[in-house]
Enzyme design. Structure first.
Site, PDB file in Angstrom:
ATOM      1  NE  ARG A  22      72.918  29.891   4.643  1.00 25.66           N
ATOM      2  CZ  ARG A  22      73.735  28.825   4.647  1.00 25.66           C
ATOM      3  NH1 ARG A  22      73.855  28.100   5.731  1.00 25.66           N
ATOM      4  NH2 ARG A  22      74.413  28.499   3.580  1.00 25.66           N
ATOM      5  CB  SER A  39      77.962  17.708   3.287  1.00 30.06           C
ATOM      6  OG  SER A  39      78.598  18.960   3.408  1.00 30.06           O
ATOM      7  CB  CYS A  43      89.315  18.661  -1.518  1.00 27.47           C
ATOM      8  SG  CYS A  43      88.077  19.333  -2.644  1.00 27.47           S
ATOM      9  N   PRO A 277      63.204  25.044 -17.822  1.00 28.01           N
ATOM     10  CG  PRO A 277      61.401  26.422 -18.380  1.00 28.01           C
ATOM     11  CD  PRO A 277      62.207  25.266 -18.868  1.00 28.01           C
ATOM     12  CB  ILE A 279      65.811  20.973 -14.571  1.00 29.17           C
ATOM     13  CG1 ILE A 279      64.516  20.137 -14.569  1.00 29.17           C
ATOM     14  CG2 ILE A 279      66.988  20.134 -14.071  1.00 29.17           C
ATOM     15  CD1 ILE A 279      64.582  18.869 -15.392  1.00 29.17           C
ATOM     16  CB  ALA A 281      72.563  21.418 -14.016  1.00 30.94           C
TER      17      ALA A 281
END
Ligand code: FAD
Length: 591
Positions: A22, A39, A43, A277, A279, A281
Site C-alpha cells: 500500500r 494469513s 486464534c 540494519p 533485517i 523482526a
C-alpha cells in the site's frame, strides 16, 4: 526498486507485506511460508476443533493467489527458509514439495517466524495421542483423531489461553475433559483470587481441574494415554492436548548471528530493526518493551504481531514509525465466563519489589454488566492496581459473563494514554440500560480508587483469615440472606439497624464489613468511620467473591435464633443435609 523478503506469512508477515504494498507500488515483495497456508486465523483454531467455527475455509483469510492478485506479492507457500546469509544478503530456501534448494536475494529482510509450542522431553511424550494445536494442519489432525478414533475423553495440559480454549471446546464437543496445570491457578496474567472465579466455573462445567500438579510422565497403551502427575495422581484419557507455553522460532536468526535475549527472542530497537540494519523482526519471535515496567519481555499475541508488521513496513518504506511497547491486553472466553487483563498483575508488581500500601494500591469491585433493572444484568468483578498517588494505573483484570471486553478495552486505552484514576472517574461513557449503568464499572473503579486515596474507604485482603486473623467480620446483609451463606464467625447487624446498634461493636477493634457484593459494606464502613471507629475495612466484592475464592468453605456461622425459626432450618439442624448451590447471578441486593 528495493526488494523485501518476508519470512513467515501469517499475522506479522502478511500484515507487513500488505502494508508495504500500500505504501510502495514499485516494491518487489516476496513472502516465504513453510506451511501450506498464509494469513490464517490461528486464534480461531480451538473453535474449529470444537466445531463452533464449522467451516474450515472461514479460517483461511487469504490465499496466495488472492494475495498476489490484490497486492502483487510473490507468495510462496511450502517454501522453508533454511538459512540467512547476511554477507551476501540472501536466504537459502527449500521448496518442500520438490526438495529443491535455491537462493533468494534481498535488500531488506523481515523475520516473522512466530513461535512454537513447547514439547519438553517428558518420558512418553512422543505418543501420537499427545497433540499440540498451532496450525491449520494441527487442527485438522485433532479433529480427525476425535472423529475417527471415537475419542471420548481428553486431558489438556496447561491452563493458559490455548489450554483453556481447548478445554472448553473439547468439552462442548462432548468429551470428558481433565485440565492439568502445574501452577496453583489457570490464566497466569490474572491474580490468584481472580483466577479462582474461573476455577469455580470450570468445575461447575464438569471439567476435572488439577492445580499445582505437573506431569511427571506419560504411558501409552493401545487406546489411551495415562498422564502420571508429580503428586502421584493419574489421569487417563483418549487424547492429550499439550499447551504449556511457547518458544520463539529464532533458530534462523541465531544461526545468522543476530542478537537474541536470554529467552531466545530476537532483540530489536523501537523501529523493529534487529542488530543487522537490513533485517527487521516482528511478532512472537521478538523481545518487546513492557509498556508498564519498561523492562524487556516477550508477549506472544496477535494484536502486537499485526501492528509490528505494519510498523516494520512503514520503516522499510521510509516512514519512521516506532513500537511503543506491549501491555499484554488480552481476553479469553473460559466456559461461561470472560477473563480479560491489561498491564501488570499484582503478583508481577510484587515480583518487581513493590509493596501494597507503600508503592501501589489495589481494589476489587463487583458491578453489574448493565443496569440491574434491565433484564439480563450479570455481575463482573474488576481488579485494578494503581500508584499511591493515583497518577498511574499499573493494570486491571476483569472476570464476568458480559461486558468484560469493553471495560478492559476502556482501561487498556486509559493506561496507554497515561490516565490516572481520577480520569477514570471523569470518563463519560455511553449509557442506556441494556448496555451499562449511568456510573459504568470503569467509573466505579475510579470512584473507589479515589476513595481509597482520600481515606474514605479501605479494603481488606480477600484472604481475611490469613491477613486479618483478629478482625471482627461484620455482615450487614438482611436476615434472609444469611440462609444462603455467611462467613465463618461473622457478627450480623443489617445495614438499616447499624446506627442503632453501634454499641454492640468495639471501636478499638479492626472491623471488616461485608455484604453480597460490597456496596452495602461500603455504606456500613462509612457509618462506622464517621462514628469514631478507627480501623474499618471493606471485604472486597462481598460474599459472592468470598465463596468463589474459598471453594472449600461450606455454609457456616451461627444463625440468629429468630432466623433459624423463620427458615425452618432448626428442625433439621441435626439431620444430614445435602447442600445445594443456587446461581442467583444478576439478582439485585439484597438478593
Ligand atoms: P505466526 O502468525 O505464528 O506466523 C509465523 C509463520 O512463520 C508460521 O506460519 C510459520 O510456518 C512460518 N515460519 C516459521 N519459520 C519459517 C521458515 N524458516 N521459513 C518459512 N516460514 C517459516 N493471540 C491473541 O492475541 N488472541 C488470541 O485469541 C489468540 N489465540 C491463539 C490461538 C492459537 C491456537 C494460537 C496458535 C495462537 C493464538 N494467538 C492468539 C497468538 C497469535 O496467533 C500469535 O501471537 C501471532 O500469530 C504471532 O504472529 P507471528 O507473525 O509472529 O507468527
Amino acid at each position: 526498486m528495493s526488494k523485501t523478503v518476508i519470512i513467515g506469512g501469517v499475522a506479522g508477515g502478511a500484515s507487513c507485506a500488505a502494508r508495504l504494498r500500500r505504501l510502495d507500488e514499485s516494491a518487489d515483495i516476496v513472502l516465504l511460508e513453510k506451511g501450506p497456508y498464509i494469513s490464517y486465523a490461528n486464534c480461531g483454531l480451538p473453535y474449529h476443533v470444537g466445531d463452533v467455527i464449522k467451516s474450515r475455509n472461514a479460517l483461511l483469510l487469504q490465499t496466495p493467489e488472492a494475495m498476489n492478485k490484490k497486492f502483487r506479492i510473490d507468495v510462496r507457500v511450502q517454501n522453508e527458509v533454511l538459512s540467512i546469509n547476511r554477507d551476501k544478503k540472501t536466504v537459502s530456501v527449500k521448496r518442500l514439495e520438490t526438495g529443491e534448494i535455491y537462493e533468494e536475494t534481498y535488500d531488506v529482510l523481515v523475520l516473522s517466524t512466530g513461535s512454537s509450542p513447547l514439547r519438553p522431553p517428558i518420558p512418553g511424550i512422543k505418543s501420537s495421542k499427545i497433540q499440540t494445536l498451532w496450525t491449520v494442519p494441527d487442527a485438522d489432525r485433532i479433529r480427525s483423531l476425535i472423529k475417527e478414533n471415537h475419542i471420548k475423553s481428553a486431558a489438556v495440559i496447561g491452563g493458559g489461553f490455548i489450554g483453556l480454549e481447548m478445554s472448553e471446546n473439547l468439552h462442548s464437543a462432548g468429551l470428558e475433559v481433565s485440565l492439568i496445570e502445574a501452577l496453583d491457578q489457570v490464566m497466569a496474567p490474572l491474580d490468584f483470587e481472580m483466577a479462582q472465579l474461573l476455577h469455580e466455573n470450570i468445575r461447575q462445567n464438569g471439567v476435572k481441574l488439577f492445580l499445582s500438579d505437573a506431569v511427571a510422565s506419560f504411558n501409552e497403551n493401545e487406546r489411551q494415554v495415562t498422564v502420571n502427575l508429580k503428586s502421584g495422581k493419574t489421569v487417563t484419557a483418549d487424547l492429550v492436548i499439550l499447551s504449556i507455553g511457547v518458544r520463539p522460532n529464532s533458530t534462523l536468526a541465531k544461526a545468522s548471528g543476530l542478537a537474541l535475549d536470554g529467552r531466545g527472542a530476537v532483540i530489536v530497537d523501537d523501529t523493529l530493526r534487529t542488530t543487522d540494519p537490513s533485517i527487521y523482526a516482528v511478532g512472537d519471535v521478538i523481545e518487546v518493551e513492557d509498556f508498564i515496567s519498561k523492562e524487556r519481555t516477550a508477549v506472544p499475541l496477535a494484536g502486537p504481531a499485526n501492528k509490528q508488521g505494519r510498523i516494520a513496513a512503514d520503516n522499510i518504506a521510509g516512514i519512521t514509525d516506532r513500537y511503543t511497547g506491549t501491555q499484554g491486553t488480552s481476553v479469553a472466553k473460559v466456559f461461561d465466563l470472560t477473563a480479560a487483563s491489561t498491564g501488570a498483575s499484582e503478583k508481577t508488581l510484587v515480583k518487581r519489589g513493590m509493596r501494597k500500601g507503600r508503592d501501589y494500591e489495589s481494589l476489587i469491585i463487583t458491578q453489574n454488566s448493565h443496569a440491574g433493572y434491565y433484564p439480563g444484568a450479570v455481575p463482573l468483578t474488576l481488579k485494578m492496581l494503581f500508584s499511591k498517588d493515583g497518577k498511574k494505573i499499573y493494570g486491571a483484570q476483569i472476570v464476568g459473563r458480559e461486558g468484560v471486553d469493553k471495560r478492559i478495552d476502556t482501561l487498556a486505552v486509559s493506561i496507554r494514554l497515561g490516565a490516572g484514576v481520577t480520569d477514570l472517574k471523569n470518563l463519560e461513557l455511553a449509557y442506556a440500560p441494556p448496555y451499562s449503568s449511568a456510573k459504568d464499572p470503569v467509573n466505579m473503579a475510579g470512584f473507589t480508587a479515589e476513595n481509597i486515596m482520600n481515606g474514605l474507604a479501605s479494603f481488606s485482603g480477600w484472604d481475611v483469615e490469613r491477613r486479618h486473623p483478629d478482625a471482627v467480620l461484620l455482615d450487614v446483609r438482611e436476615d434472609a440472606e444469611l440462609m444462603a451463606f455467611t462467613l465463618p464467625n461473622a457478627v450480623h447487624i443489617p445495614l438499616g439497624e447499624l446506627r442503632g446498634r453501634l454499641n454492640e461493636l468495639d471501636p478499638e477493634k479492626e472491623i471488616i464489613t461485608f455484604c453480597a457484593i460490597g456496596v452495602r459494606a461500603y455504606n456500613a464502613a462509612r457509618i462506622l468511620m464517621q462514628h469514631g471507629f478507627k480501623n474499618v475495612k471493606i471485604y472486597p466484592s462481598g460474599t459472592r467473591f468470598y465463596q468463589s475464592t474459598h471453594p472449600d468453605t461450606e455454609m457456616s456461622g451461627p444463625m440468629p435464633a429468630d432466623n433459624v425459626a423463620d427458615s425452618g432450618v432448626a428442625d433439621t439442624a441435626n439431620a444430614p443435609v445435602s447442600s445445594m448451590r443456587i446461581d442467583c447471578s444478576g439478582m439485585q441486593c439484597p438478593g
